[in-house]
Scaffold this active site. Structure first.
Site, mmCIF file in Angstrom:
data_model
loop_
_atom_site.group_PDB
_atom_site.id
_atom_site.type_symbol
_atom_site.label_atom_id
_atom_site.label_comp_id
_atom_site.label_asym_id
_atom_site.label_seq_id
_atom_site.Cartn_x
_atom_site.Cartn_y
_atom_site.Cartn_z
ATOM 1 N N LYS A 237 0.830 -1.197 0.000
ATOM 2 C CA LYS A 237 0.000 0.000 0.000
ATOM 3 C C LYS A 237 0.870 1.254 0.000
ATOM 4 C CE LYS A 237 -3.870 1.811 2.846
ATOM 5 N NZ LYS A 237 -4.631 1.524 4.087
ATOM 6 N N SER B 104 -9.350 1.896 3.848
ATOM 7 C CA SER B 104 -8.506 2.632 2.936
ATOM 8 C C SER B 104 -7.605 1.745 2.089
ATOM 9 C CB SER B 104 -7.642 3.626 3.738
ATOM 10 O OG SER B 104 -6.790 2.948 4.634
ATOM 11 N N SER C 126 -9.633 -0.549 7.930
ATOM 12 C CA SER C 126 -9.078 -0.412 6.586
ATOM 13 C C SER C 126 -8.498 -1.676 5.986
ATOM 14 C CB SER C 126 -8.009 0.692 6.574
ATOM 15 O OG SER C 126 -8.617 1.955 6.728
#
Length: 480
Positions: A82, A157, A181
């Site tokens: 990420k 997220s 997330s």
């Protein structure tokens, strides 16, 4: 299996071949890169393609193995990282245009641990601005789409991570979770994850210039999103390896001691005043029955103070964010994210001053209640969200939108405030007006017992099947 189909394998299936020498790391990585090039343009899940350096690393792994080196537990496994975590030589943009040139000087502990285990990073995945939405879109890289269809948000997220791994881009996807997330993208895409407990996975970004707020430190964790429960058992022991840069990491083994007798599971459908959708209820019943048939002792019991702990924890976090982060959001965020944060502060009125300190102290009260409860019931099976996953940009639709996206997700952020492990996995593929959609449930566990939650996921998955298989059929039919 043909080389170009290796992307279909779970990490567990793949390492059985790579570690034995039956498949080269280069071939495993090339297959995932080919899959990425085929499907990512329609998804925008991976926003930095690292194909060249991935193949170079895979060839180096093959050469080392040929020269007698012992292959690591994740030898040749393609993974994604990420974009809010440091990877040496790459930007830790966090979806913010102003940070697009923030080049990491070194790897974060999670990246280093994956490298040490033999994994190969093929790309970096998208996140919303500041990694603080349950949807994934930003002005720097644009929107990530759910591989099930554009009627469903990919979650956030770690939305890029969830969409990538379920579409077949890498066998493992790194993500992180401060309020859901890891679990939101798992639920959106039909993936499997476990939010580790506090202190389980070492965390730190070498690029950061100041320490995060205390609640952010206490609630945020690093983890992995996978297509199969078995891959968490394979990969998490490598991810939790100690790193001295995280002084509060707890170096204990992945597997804890076996429990006596059948494991008791507290089962609840309580959605604390929010409407429970029939498809979510059906998924919960399916998961309950699967666990019962697998030998678990499932009882209808209410765990303590879920709503109070969740709302108190998120209001406290919003108090810290208002004090420490709002200025950055106002200065560097888009109008969209500034508007969303304004509604966050309405939905979760921030604690401030003495009230914030008292609520931070009360965290121990809630955690103690859960600790006592989990002595009798080591696992808790509950909804994750009370409704099927929401549509893209639902959180931009004012108070009602944020209420549906985050307000009802008390089972999610309560676990962050408590610092407890919580897994998410699909228990049903629902046929809804917009099309087929996975429905995930949550399994919380005793502190330090992520392995128990993953075992329970595996028992449910054995009956439900892996959600990637119908997804790939759908994707293939759509592209035909």
């Amino acid at each position: 299996m043909a080389k170009n189909d290796l992307w279909r394998l779970s990490a567990t299936e793949l390492t059985a071949l790579t570690r034995a020498g039956d498949v080269r790391a280069e071939d495993a990585v090339q297959a995932s890169i080919d899959r990425m090039k085929a499907v990512n343009p329609a998804l925008n899940a991976v926003v930095e393609d690292l194909s060249s350096e991935a193949l170079e690393r895979a060839r180096a792994l093959d050469k080392a193995r040929a020269n007698g080196a012992q292959p690591g537990p994740l030898h040749g496994v393609p993974v994604t990282i990420k974009i809010n975590v440091d990877q040496a030589g790459h930007a830790t943009s966090n979806g913010v245009t102003a940070l697009k040139d923030l080049i990491a000087p070194a790897d974060a502990p999670v990246v280093e641990n994956l490298h040490k285990a033999g994994a190969v990073v093929i790309g970096r995945t998208n996140t919303p601005e500041f990694s603080f939405r349950a949807d994934t879109d930003n002005p720097l890289f644009g929107r990530t789409h759910n591989p099930w269809g554009r009627h469903i948000s990919p979650g956030g997220s770690s939305g890029g991570a969830g969409a990538a791994v379920m579409a077949g881009i890498g066998a493992l996807a790194h993500g992180n979770d401060i309020g859901g997330s890891l679990r939101f993208p798992a639920a959106a895409n039909g993936a499997v994850t476990v939010k580790p407990g506090l202190g389980r996975v070492p965390a730190w970004n070498p690029s950061q210039t100041a320490e995060r707020g205390l609640l952010a430190q206490l609630m945020s964790v690093q983890g992995l999103i996978t297509r199969a429960a078995e891959d968490l058992h394979l990969s998490m022991p490598s991810l939790i390896a100690a790193d001295p840069r995280d002084p509060f990491h707890v170096p204990i083994p992945w597997r804890g001691a076996a429990l006596d007798g059948p494991i008791k599971v507290a089962f609840t459908k309580n959605t604390h005043g929010y409407d429970l959708h029939p498809e979510v209820e059906t998924a919960l019943d399916f998961a309950r029955d699967a666990l019962s048939d697998a030998g678990y002792q499932v009882e209808g019991v209410e765990p303590p103070c879920v709503f109070d702990a969740g709302r108190t924890g998120y209001r406290a976090l919003m108090g810290e964010i208002y004090a420490l982060m709002k200025q950055d959001v106002d200065a560097a965020g888009s109008q969209t994210v500034r508007d969303i944060f304004a509604v966050y502060f309405q939905e979760f009125p921030p604690f401030a001053g003495e009230d914030l300190l008292r609520m931070m102290a009360k965290r121990t009260h809630y955690a103690r209640q859960w600790s006592l409860f989990l002595e009798e019931y080591p696992l808790v099976l509950s909804p994750f969200l009370p409704q099927p996953f929401f549509r893209p940009d639902r959180d931009t639709e004012g108070a009602e939108g944020v209420h549906e996206v985050l307000g009802c997700a008390v089972y999610s952020y309560a676990m962050n405030f408590l610092g407890l492990p919580a897994a998410s996995l699909p228990a049903r593929l629902a046929e809804l007006p917009g099309g087929p959609q996975p429905i995930n449930v949550q399994i919380a566990a005793r502190r330090w017992r992520e392995d128990l939650a993953v075992d329970a996921c595996a028992a449910i998955e054995a009956r439900a099947g892996r959600m990637c298989l119908p997804l790939w059929e759908k994707m293939q039919a759509a592209s035909a």
